[in-house]
Design an enzyme around this catalytic site. Structure first.
Site, short mmCIF file in Angstrom:
data_model
loop_
_atom_site.label_atom_id
_atom_site.label_comp_id
_atom_site.label_asym_id
_atom_site.label_seq_id
_atom_site.Cartn_x
_atom_site.Cartn_y
_atom_site.Cartn_z
N TYR A 123 39.80 37.48 41.66
CA TYR A 123 40.31 38.76 41.13
C TYR A 123 39.30 39.90 41.34
CZ TYR A 123 41.75 42.06 37.42
OH TYR A 123 42.10 43.18 36.70
N ASN A 139 40.12 28.75 42.65
CA ASN A 139 40.96 29.58 41.79
C ASN A 139 41.46 30.82 42.54
OD1 ASN A 139 42.24 30.06 39.28
ND2 ASN A 139 40.65 31.54 38.73
N LYS A 151 35.59 30.56 34.65
CA LYS A 151 35.53 31.66 33.67
C LYS A 151 36.37 31.47 32.42
CE LYS A 151 39.28 34.31 35.70
NZ LYS A 151 39.87 35.59 35.98
N SER A 174 28.52 39.41 32.05
CA SER A 174 29.63 39.70 31.14
C SER A 174 29.08 40.22 29.83
CB SER A 174 30.38 38.39 30.91
OG SER A 174 31.26 38.51 29.82
N TYR A 228 30.69 28.85 28.33
CA TYR A 228 30.85 29.85 29.40
C TYR A 228 29.84 30.98 29.20
CZ TYR A 228 32.54 33.99 31.80
OH TYR A 228 32.60 35.13 32.56
N LYS A 244 26.28 32.47 31.48
CA LYS A 244 25.90 33.83 31.89
C LYS A 244 24.50 34.17 31.38
CE LYS A 244 29.69 34.73 34.10
NZ LYS A 244 29.68 34.71 35.57
N LEU A 292 44.61 39.13 27.31
CA LEU A 292 45.71 39.94 26.79
C LEU A 292 46.57 40.60 27.89
CD1 LEU A 292 47.13 41.23 24.34
CD2 LEU A 292 45.51 43.13 24.53
N ARG A 337 39.01 46.44 22.19
CA ARG A 337 38.17 46.08 23.34
C ARG A 337 38.03 47.26 24.29
NH1 ARG A 337 37.84 42.57 20.30
NH2 ARG A 337 37.99 40.31 20.60
N ASP A 347 37.11 35.05 17.96
CA ASP A 347 37.30 36.47 18.29
C ASP A 347 36.53 37.37 17.33
OD1 ASP A 347 38.85 36.27 20.52
OD2 ASP A 347 40.74 36.84 19.56
P1 NAD Z 1 38.29 34.40 39.61
O1 NAD Z 1 38.45 32.99 39.16
O2 NAD Z 1 39.50 35.17 39.99
O3 NAD Z 1 37.27 34.45 40.83
C1 NAD Z 1 36.22 33.54 40.98
C2 NAD Z 1 36.27 33.02 42.42
O4 NAD Z 1 35.18 32.12 42.61
C3 NAD Z 1 37.55 32.24 42.72
O5 NAD Z 1 38.13 32.75 43.89
C4 NAD Z 1 37.08 30.79 42.91
O6 NAD Z 1 37.87 30.11 43.88
C5 NAD Z 1 35.64 30.98 43.33
N1 NAD Z 1 34.71 29.89 42.98
C6 NAD Z 1 34.54 29.30 41.76
N2 NAD Z 1 33.60 28.34 41.84
C7 NAD Z 1 33.14 28.35 43.12
C8 NAD Z 1 32.16 27.59 43.83
N3 NAD Z 1 31.49 26.59 43.22
N4 NAD Z 1 31.94 27.86 45.12
C9 NAD Z 1 32.64 28.83 45.77
N5 NAD Z 1 33.60 29.57 45.15
C10 NAD Z 1 33.84 29.33 43.84
O7 NAD Z 1 37.48 35.17 38.47
P2 NAD Z 1 37.18 36.73 38.30
O8 NAD Z 1 37.92 37.20 37.10
O9 NAD Z 1 37.34 37.42 39.59
O10 NAD Z 1 35.65 36.67 37.91
C11 NAD Z 1 34.61 36.88 38.85
C12 NAD Z 1 33.28 36.81 38.15
O11 NAD Z 1 33.23 37.77 37.10
C13 NAD Z 1 32.99 35.47 37.47
O12 NAD Z 1 31.63 35.18 37.62
C14 NAD Z 1 33.32 35.72 36.02
O13 NAD Z 1 32.61 34.86 35.16
C15 NAD Z 1 32.88 37.16 35.87
N6 NAD Z 1 33.52 37.88 34.77
C16 NAD Z 1 34.89 37.94 34.72
C17 NAD Z 1 35.51 38.62 33.67
C18 NAD Z 1 37.01 38.69 33.55
O14 NAD Z 1 37.52 39.02 32.47
N7 NAD Z 1 37.76 38.42 34.60
C19 NAD Z 1 34.73 39.26 32.69
C20 NAD Z 1 33.34 39.19 32.80
C21 NAD Z 1 32.76 38.49 33.84
C1 WQD Z 2 41.45 40.88 24.10
C2 WQD Z 2 42.05 41.15 22.72
C3 WQD Z 2 42.42 39.16 21.42
C4 WQD Z 2 45.51 37.46 24.04
C5 WQD Z 2 37.47 37.46 27.17
C6 WQD Z 2 36.25 36.58 27.22
C7 WQD Z 2 35.07 37.37 27.72
C8 WQD Z 2 35.37 38.08 29.04
C9 WQD Z 2 36.67 38.81 29.01
C10 WQD Z 2 34.51 36.83 30.91
C11 WQD Z 2 41.44 40.33 21.59
C12 WQD Z 2 43.74 39.81 21.75
C13 WQD Z 2 44.54 38.25 23.48
C14 WQD Z 2 46.78 37.34 23.39
C15 WQD Z 2 45.99 38.82 21.66
N1 WQD Z 2 35.47 37.17 30.14
N2 WQD Z 2 44.77 38.93 22.31
N3 WQD Z 2 46.96 38.02 22.22
O1 WQD Z 2 38.51 37.84 24.19
O2 WQD Z 2 37.81 40.25 24.57
O3 WQD Z 2 37.25 38.54 26.27
O4 WQD Z 2 37.73 37.98 28.48
O5 WQD Z 2 33.34 37.04 30.83
O6 WQD Z 2 34.00 36.48 27.85
O7 WQD Z 2 35.99 36.07 25.93
O8 WQD Z 2 39.59 39.26 26.02
O9 WQD Z 2 41.88 39.60 26.85
O10 WQD Z 2 41.30 37.39 25.72
O11 WQD Z 2 41.46 39.48 24.34
O12 WQD Z 2 46.21 39.40 20.60
O13 WQD Z 2 47.67 36.61 23.83
O14 WQD Z 2 43.45 40.76 22.76
O15 WQD Z 2 42.44 38.63 20.13
O16 WQD Z 2 41.44 41.13 20.44
P1 WQD Z 2 38.28 38.96 25.13
P2 WQD Z 2 41.11 38.87 25.80
#
Ligand code: NAD
Ligand code: WQD
Length: 336
Positions: free
Chosen positions: A11, A35, A84, A124, A148, A152, A199, A230, A294
């Site tokens: 993503y 993924n 993640k 994160s 998780y 980080k 969400l 958030r 949460d």
């Molecule tokens: P995502 O799952 O869409 O993307 C991660 C990608 O990494 C996937 O395409 C997966 O196939 C690949 N991958 C996983 N393990 C691997 C490995 N061992 N070798 C090679 N490829 C591998 O997730 P995303 O939402 O795009 O997140 C990207 C990064 O951002 C992650 O590190 C995640 O922890 C971090 N992050 C995401 C969020 C969020 O809410 N989406 C928030 C904070 C941080």
């Molecule tokens: C947002 C708000 C929920 C779903 C998570 C990870 C964090 C980061 C980002 C990677 C909260 C509420 C949610 C639903 C709801 N990821 N909610 N109904 O929890 O802030 O963060 O994703 O690093 O580490 O913890 O995001 O989108 O899950 O929730 O009411 O079906 O929506 O309670 O208030 P969060 P979220």
């Protein structure tokens, strides 16, 4: 300049490849597709007009990763590859530590060996644990509340220690708040497999008719309307934040953490309302008990990135819900 993008089919990585290309860099994607869909590559080509190089590989496979760096003359690594899902990480902690922590150590060893010493890491806001004050700045104490989150925290520490041992190494840790939205073309976005944890994808799937209603996890928090608040950030702003960070620090060294957020919080009910307006669908919701773990509110102090990187988020909640809806209605089942 060629940049290896681990997790670049996912993503956030895929949207960042668009921003890299736009800024004149050449992304080379390295992803094990655990993924992500291979079809992302075609969508990226339609959006950018460029066919990006893609290497199917795992970050734990050191020989393959080394070949990817050397054969492509890579000068920096943008490291998105990780597992993640917070809930899954409490059930399978060793898998998370192996993939996210051991995987990063393996990468850093190879990078040192071949002389690639610049890394941008997907961290994160989860590294702040339970917020002690708001808005959260980069000096806020570091902690975690689940495996998780600890991956980080650990990777940030490893990056900091590695930089301290090598005067030429640069590691930028970008602490994302809540990434949402999709590319404005509607061709690329987030499509979680199974029931969405987050969400915005849950709301989107409800609006498109795949889910009956959104469960609002708690309406008795100490927030203006009682639901969780958030700091949602549009994926294209987030993508551009990576390019800004790298471009600003290309000649620098050391461990540099930055928040990437808007500084503005929205409640669950405000997001549902915005999504209903964008989609024209009255998104159904029901109040439900709080989700364990949460917190009431979380939002960034975003001024460090503005000052040092010249970057601020530009897109508002309407752009976030408009673009999510555009993508969701065009591809209700993702790219599969
Ligand atoms: P995502 O799952 O869409 O993307 C991660 C990608 O990494 C996937 O395409 C997966 O196939 C690949 N991958 C996983 N393990 C691997 C490995 N061992 N070798 C090679 N490829 C591998 O997730 P995303 O939402 O795009 O997140 C990207 C990064 O951002 C992650 O590190 C995640 O922890 C971090 N992050 C995401 C969020 C969020 O809410 N989406 C928030 C904070 C941080
Ligand atoms: C947002 C708000 C929920 C779903 C998570 C990870 C964090 C980061 C980002 C990677 C909260 C509420 C949610 C639903 C709801 N990821 N909610 N109904 O929890 O802030 O963060 O994703 O690093 O580490 O913890 O995001 O989108 O899950 O929730 O009411 O079906 O929506 O309670 O208030 P969060 P979220």
């Amino acid at each position: 300049m060629k940049i290896l993008v681990t997790g670049g089919m996912g993503y956030i990585g895929s949207h960042t490849c668009i921003a890299l290309h736009k800024a004149g860099y050449t992304p080379v994607i390295y992803d094990n597709l655990s993924n992500a869909s291979i079809k992302v590559l075609d969508q990226l080509e339609v959006i950018t007009g460029a066919r990006f190089d893609f290497i199917e590989g795992d970050i734990l496979d050191k020989a393959h990763f080394k070949a990817a760096l050397v054969e492509n003359n890579i000068e920096a690594v943008f490291h998105f590859a990780a597992l993640k899902a917070v809930g899954e990480s409490t059930e399978q902690p060793l898998r998370y530590y192996q993939n996210n922590v051991s995987g990063t150590v393996a990468m850093l060893e190879v990078m040192k060996e071949v002389g690639v010493n610049r890394i941008i890491f997907s961290s994160s806001a989860t590294v702040y644990g339970d917020p002690q004050y708001l808005p959260i700045d980069e000096k806020h104490p570091i902690s975690a509340t689940n495996p998780y989150g600890w991956t980080k925290v650990m990777v940030e520490q490893i990056l900091a220690d590695n930089c301290a041992s090598d005067d030429n190494a640069l590691a930028i840790a970008l602490r994302y708040f809540n990434p949402v939205g999709a590319h404005p073309s509607g061709l690329l976005g987030e499509s979680p497999s199974g029931i969405p944890n987050n969400l915005m994808p849950f709301i989107a799937q409800t609006a498109v008719g795949k889910r009956e209603f959104v469960s609002v996890f708690g309406d008795d928090y100490n927030t203006p309307d009682g639901t969780g608040v958030r700091d949602y950030i549009h994926i294209m702003d987030l993508a551009e934040g990576h390019v800004a960070a790298f471009s600003a620090h290309k000649q620098d060294s050391g461990f540099l953490p930055y928040n990437l957020g808007t500084g503005q919080g929205y409640s669950v009910l405000e997001v549902i309302k915005a999504f209903s307006a964008s989609s024209g669908v009255d998104v159904a919701y029901k109040m439900a008990p709080r989700r364990p773990g949460d917190i009431a509110s979380n939002y960034a102090e975003a001024s460090l990135a503005k000052e040092k990187l010249g970057w601020t988020a530009k897109l508002d909640i309407k752009a976030m819900t408009d673009d999510t809806w555009h993508w969701q209605s065009k591809y209700p089942n993702g790219l599969e």
